[in-house]
Design a protein around this motif. Structure first.
Motif, PDB file in Angstrom:
ATOM      1  N   GLY A 148      -5.541  -1.208   3.890  1.00  0.00           N
ATOM      2  CA  GLY A 148      -4.555  -0.338   4.534  1.00  0.00           C
ATOM      3  C   GLY A 148      -3.776   0.518   3.555  1.00  0.00           C
ATOM      4  N   GLU A 149      -3.110   1.549   4.096  1.00  0.00           N
ATOM      5  CA  GLU A 149      -2.373   2.514   3.263  1.00  0.00           C
ATOM      6  C   GLU A 149      -1.239   1.870   2.479  1.00  0.00           C
ATOM      7  OE1 GLU A 149      -1.550   6.429   5.080  1.00  0.00           O
ATOM      8  OE2 GLU A 149      -2.526   5.627   6.864  1.00  0.00           O
ATOM      9  N   GLU A 150      -0.752   0.729   2.966  1.00  0.00           N
ATOM     10  CA  GLU A 150       0.382   0.088   2.291  1.00  0.00           C
ATOM     11  C   GLU A 150      -0.055  -0.813   1.136  1.00  0.00           C
ATOM     12  OE1 GLU A 150      -1.356  -2.723   5.113  1.00  0.00           O
ATOM     13  OE2 GLU A 150      -0.778  -0.598   5.224  1.00  0.00           O
ATOM     14  N   THR A 151      -1.351  -1.039   0.968  1.00  0.00           N
ATOM     15  CA  THR A 151      -1.821  -1.950  -0.083  1.00  0.00           C
ATOM     16  C   THR A 151      -1.786  -1.288  -1.456  1.00  0.00           C
ATOM     17  OG1 THR A 151      -4.132  -1.295   0.163  1.00  0.00           O
ATOM     18  CG2 THR A 151      -3.341  -3.083   1.570  1.00  0.00           C
ATOM     19  N   VAL A 152      -1.663  -2.130  -2.494  1.00  0.00           N
ATOM     20  CA  VAL A 152      -1.642  -1.625  -3.870  1.00  0.00           C
ATOM     21  C   VAL A 152      -2.975  -0.972  -4.231  1.00  0.00           C
ATOM     22  CG1 VAL A 152      -1.434  -2.288  -6.304  1.00  0.00           C
ATOM     23  CG2 VAL A 152       0.068  -3.325  -4.597  1.00  0.00           C
ATOM     24  N   ALA A 153      -4.094  -1.610  -3.783  1.00  0.00           N
ATOM     25  CA  ALA A 153      -5.414  -1.069  -4.093  1.00  0.00           C
ATOM     26  C   ALA A 153      -5.578   0.334  -3.520  1.00  0.00           C
ATOM     27  CB  ALA A 153      -6.508  -1.997  -3.547  1.00  0.00           C
TER      28      ALA A 153
END
Length: 402
Positions: free
Chosen positions: A368-373
């Motif tokens: 998802g857009e909120e992940t660090v990756a």
């Protein structure tokens, strides 16, 4: 900031850290600041010999109207980067022996794979190499490293070729250098040289045999490549001219792929190479390496573009934009081998993916857009794609590394 305030600022920076004062001129293009730094460097050059960038201020205009006594410090100056070192071969520096010796010392102190990138400049300076420093540098390095001999010879041949439409005025000097490099090879080294150029001449020639098929369909081109590849006998032990880090042990004769080109017929194939592992483990491993072969194009133009854009402009002005420069090696007049960036996905491949758009592609691959990756991948994508002209975004050679 007013120009009149720069001398005080430079003096303060000089007292804090000599390198800080030198690099102020990179960030601020002030003629007054430049002049002030130049005066300081020339007044006490022995204090900045450990700052490579400061050398520019020492030699600026020094070779127009007599030697300066401060130039003796060049002998012990820290080595500049290759992209700066090769500029000292220019005629405006007057073939000064101290500067030429320094330039070659700087090139030798950098990794060989980085020096390879600037072989064309060393070759181009041969015609006005009155003192023989460039010729000696090429000759000595070629004797020590077969791969350097191969690449320098491949760079010499396109300019000195008799087949060229316009005979270069550099040809006599390059002919002499070519003969020196080849004649210096004997025994195993000469046998290896003959095998190396002989084998890849056969592979490269497939591109020329594809020219009658330029208007044909992709399956027809593919069939012709497979037909010609079936005739190739692998000469175990040679290496890709664009990538001398390992020796070729196999070739995928079914992998050959025709590439898009308006008037040429480049194609891509894959070689299995044996590479050295970590020094402490003393082990070897094999890897498949892809390469593009071209006939009818001057690959030296691509090399120059890579040098100017990647190694000079972006770096010199401090942009965080990212491109991975691939190796591009001329092997003869109008012939060359180009590395394919490994483990990369082209923008064109992303567009052909089954996902609806780039956002879906990134979410499916990184989360998802909120992940660090996802955030890391988004930043990498932005910094690499921002460097591209829209016409290049479908190219397989300007790749995105996620």
């Amino acid at each position: 900031m007013l120009e009149s305030t720069w001398p005080g600022v430079v003096q303060t920076a000089w007292e804090v850290d000599l390198a800080l004062a030198v690099y102020l001129t990179e960030q601020f293009k002030s003629p007054v600041a430049h002049a002030e730094v130049q005066n300081l460097v020339r007044s006490i050059p022995d204090r900045v010999v450990d700052t490579p960038k400061a050398l520019i201020f020492l030699i600026w205009d020094s070779f127009r109207g007599g030697q300066r006594r401060e130039l003796k410090y060049i002998i012990v100056w820290a080595p500049v980067t290759p992209v700066i070192a090769v500029t000292f071969f220019k005629r405006r520096h007057g073939n000064d022996p101290l500067l030429l010796q320094y330039a070659h010392r700087a090139l030798k102190q950098h990794p060989v794979d980085l020096t390879f990138f600037f072989v064309p400049q060393v070759v181009q300076a041969l015609p006005f190499d009155n003192l023989g420093y460039n010729a000696q540098f090429i000759f000595e390095t070629a004797r020590c490293l077969n791969s350097f001999a191969t690449i320098s010879y491949g760079t010499l041949r396109p300019i000195a070729s008799d087949a060229a439409e316009i005979v270069s005025p550099m040809k006599p000097a390059l002919d002499r250098m070519t003969d020196m490099v080849v004649d210096s090879l004997s025994g195993d080294a000469r046998a290896f040289y003959d095998r190396e150029f002989g084998f890849f001449k056969k592979v490269t020639s497939i591109s020329g045999k594809l020219e009658p098929f330029i208007e044909k369909s992709k399956p027809e081109k593919k069939a012709k490549i497979d037909e010609e590849m079936a005739k190739i006998v692998v000469d175990v032990g040679v290496y890709l001219p664009s990538n001398p880090d390992g020796s070729v042990i196999d070739i995928d004769k079914k992998f050959g792929q025709p590439l898009q080109s308006h008037a040429k017929a480049p194609f891509m194939t894959a070689f299995k190479s044996l590479l050295d592992g970590a020094l402490e483990k003393r082990e070897e491993y094999d890897v498949w390496q892809q390469a593009i072969f071209k006939v009818g194009d001057d690959c030296r133009q691509d090399v120059l573009a890579l040098q100017i854009i990647v190694k000079n402009i972006f770096t010199s002005i401090g942009l965080t934009l990212y491109l991975l420069p691939y190796r591009d090696t001329a092997t003869a007049a109008g012939c060359g081998v180009i590395d394919v960036v490994p483990n990369a996905t082209s923008r064109d491949e992303m567009g052909r993916a089954t996902v609806n758009d780039l956002l879906d592609f990134f979410i499916s691959k990184y989360g998802g857009e909120e992940t660090v990756a996802f955030q890391h991948a988004h930043l990498d994508f932005t910094q690499s794609m921002a460097t591209l002209h829209p016409a290049n975004q479908g190219s397989s050679q300007w790749e995105y590394h996620g």
